[in-house]
Every structure is written in structure tokens, then in C-alpha cells.
Motif scaffolding. Structure first.
Motif, PDB file in Angstrom:
ATOM      1  N   VAL A   1       0.871  -1.184   0.000  1.00 19.02           N
ATOM      2  CA  VAL A   1       0.000   0.000   0.000  1.00 19.02           C
ATOM      3  C   VAL A   1       0.901   1.224   0.000  1.00 19.02           C
TER       4      VAL A   1
ATOM      5  N   ALA B   1       1.167  -4.341   4.088  1.00 16.36           N
ATOM      6  CA  ALA B   1      -0.023  -4.527   4.923  1.00 16.36           C
ATOM      7  C   ALA B   1      -0.543  -5.946   4.762  1.00 16.36           C
TER       8      ALA B   1
ATOM      9  N   ILE C   1      -9.390  -0.936  10.147  1.00 14.93           N
ATOM     10  CA  ILE C   1      -7.931  -0.912  10.225  1.00 14.93           C
ATOM     11  C   ILE C   1      -7.526  -1.475  11.581  1.00 14.93           C
TER      12      ILE C   1
ATOM     13  N   ILE D   1      -7.525  -4.707   7.531  1.00 20.36           N
ATOM     14  CA  ILE D   1      -6.175  -4.447   7.059  1.00 20.36           C
ATOM     15  C   ILE D   1      -5.294  -4.102   8.249  1.00 20.36           C
TER      16      ILE D   1
ATOM     17  N   PRO E   1      -1.742  -2.691   8.620  1.00 20.77           N
ATOM     18  CA  PRO E   1      -0.583  -2.137   7.928  1.00 20.77           C
ATOM     19  C   PRO E   1       0.646  -2.086   8.836  1.00 20.77           C
TER      20      PRO E   1
ATOM     21  N   GLU F   1       0.594   7.333   6.855  1.00 21.98           N
ATOM     22  CA  GLU F   1       0.291   5.917   6.636  1.00 21.98           C
ATOM     23  C   GLU F   1      -1.214   5.676   6.672  1.00 21.98           C
TER      24      GLU F   1
ATOM     25  N   VAL G   1      -3.674   4.053   3.725  1.00 18.47           N
ATOM     26  CA  VAL G   1      -4.510   2.880   3.976  1.00 18.47           C
ATOM     27  C   VAL G   1      -5.972   3.184   3.685  1.00 18.47           C
TER      28      VAL G   1
ATOM     29  N   TYR H   1      -6.474   3.170  -0.009  1.00 17.78           N
ATOM     30  CA  TYR H   1      -6.476   1.793  -0.514  1.00 17.78           C
ATOM     31  C   TYR H   1      -7.822   1.111  -0.244  1.00 17.78           C
TER      32      TYR H   1
END
Length: 245
Positions: free
Chosen positions: A27, A32, A46, A74, A76, A109, A113, A116
Motif C-alpha cells: 500500500v 499490509a 484498520i 487491514i 498495515p 500511513e 490505507v 487503498y
């Protein structure tokens, strides 16, 4: 095990022998771990790791558990390629290590994310959960990113001087009664600040007899006396996400 000078007992608990059912992706500038639920959904969460990093099996287990409950998840690498802490590292150097990994400086970051999740996964309803270091990060993101509609911060360290009350969306705080790095007076202070200033829903819950990391670090079959609280913490986390996402 950590030595006597350790600054954070994050290594307390059991490593899960768990491989994960998701996949690793790139990503933007970070890697991730992504896991998707059986049915299509536009809901995503997340998962923010602790000091042991995004590859820790315990954290991926929680990400997969959330996926089985209907969320794209996800996890990461919020350390952005820098090494995670290892239990064998010298805890006298922990503070210096931590200075280069500020849980309140992760917006770059987080933005990558979120992009994405929206563009590659079709996510429209977004939440976040995090453990220890990640709990601090969740608290920060819930005060800075209105896109995150629900947050769960699990045993994130609080300092008396922290600005804690400017939450943008509902946030749930999980603490252990016997956590020796988060004294209960700090939890009480957080509650006082939120009660006075917070304009959105929140909840603070202290789980009896539990130590740092209990929700994602303890195996139910090895610690039977903790099992009810481990299960309760995980169910509470999922219920909070279900309510607000």
C-alpha cells in the motif's frame, strides 16, 4: 523474556501458533496484511499493531476474527519498514527506540490505507482498532480523522497531560484492572475529561483482574481463569464496531 529494566510489559501473554488466512499487499510506501470476509461488504476496519509489529500472529488472528464477522480488515506496517521491537531486545534502550516510532505521527500511513480501502476494496464505512502502541494511535486518529466512524483503543497508554477529549466519532476504551503501565488513576482522569468535554458517544471499560495485552495476547485454553474476560473484550470490540459502522 524481557529484562528487569523493561519499560512496557507488552510481551506478557502467549504467542499464538497462527499463520493467518489473509494476504500481504503493498500500500504505497508500506506493506499490509489484508483479510476479506466470505461475503462482499463495504465495511472495513484498520487493525493497528503493538510494538511487536504488523507481522505478529496474535494481531493477524484478531484481524481474521474481525473479517469472519463481516469486515474487510487491514493490518498495515505503521512502522513503515523500521524494525519492530523484539522481546529479546534490551529494554533499557526501549525509550530511544520508541522516539522514532511516534504513535501520534501516523497520519501519512493512515491516509494511504484509507485510500487503498476505498479505491481497491470498495470500502465506504470505516473503523479502527489498536492494541497498546496501536491503542494510542487509535485515540489519536479518532481525534483527527472524521472518516473513521468508530474506534476501539485497547490498553493504549494515557499521560496526564494528553488532550484526550476531542473525539470526532464514537470510541471505546478497553483497559485491564491489573495493567501495571496504565494506572487506574489515569483511566479515571480520561473518564473525567471525556465526561466534561466529549460530544460523541464513548465508553470506558475496565476488565477485572486483567493485565496488559489480555484481549489479543492470551490464549483461552492456557489461561482458563482469563477466558471469560478475553471473550468479553473481543465481543465488546465487535459489538462496538457493529453499532457504529
Amino acid at each position: 523474556m524481557a529484562n528487569e529494566s523493561r519499560s512496557c510489559p507488552c510481551d506478557i501473554g502467549d504467542r499464538l501458533d497462527y499463520g493467518g488466512r489473509g494476504q500481504e499487499v503493498q500500500v504505497e510506501h508500506i506493506k499490509a496484511y489484508v483479510c476479506k470476509p466470505p461475503a462482499s461488504t463495504d465495511k472495513a476496519v484498520i487493525v493497528i499493531h503493538d510494538i511487536f509489529g504488523w507481522e505478529l500472529p496474535n494481531t493477524r488472528y484478531i484481524a481474521d476474527m474481525l473479517a469472519t464477522n463481516g469486515y474487510i480488515t487491514i493490518c498495515p506496517d505503521f512502522f513503515a519498514g523500521r524494525e519492530a521491537w523484539k522481546p529479546s531486545d534490551d529494554w533499557s534502550k526501549f525509550d530511544d527506540w520508541l522516539k522514532t516510532r511516534d504513535a501520534r505521527k501516523i497520519n501519512k500511513e493512515a491516509d494511504a490505507v484509507l485510500k487503498y480501502l476505498k479505491e481497491q476494496c470498495g470500502a465506504k464505512k470505516l473503523g479502527v482498532v489498536g492494541f497498546c502502541w496501536g491503542g494510542i494511535a487509535v485515540h489519536h486518529l479518532m481525534m483527527t480523522d472524521a472518516e473513521l466512524k468508530a474506534g476501539v483503543a485497547l490498553y493504549g497508554l494515557i499521560k496526564d497531560s494528553d488532550d484526550t477529549s476531542n473525539l470526532l466519532n464514537p470510541t471505546f476504551f478497553i483497559f485491564g484492572e491489573k495493567d501495571n503501565i496504565i494506572p487506574l488513576h489515569q483511566v479515571t482522569l480520561l473518564e473525567q475529561k471525556l465526561k466534561k468535554n466529549c460530544k460523541v458517544d464513548y465508553e470506558i471499560k475496565i476488565y477485572p483482574g486483567q493485565t496488559h495485552g489480555f484481549v489479543h495476547r492470551r490464549r483461552e485454553d492456557i489461561n482458563p481463569q482469563d477466558k471469560p474476560y478475553i471473550e468479553e473484550g473481543r465481543k465488546d470490540m465487535i459489538n462496538w464496531l457493529n453499532k457504529y459502522i
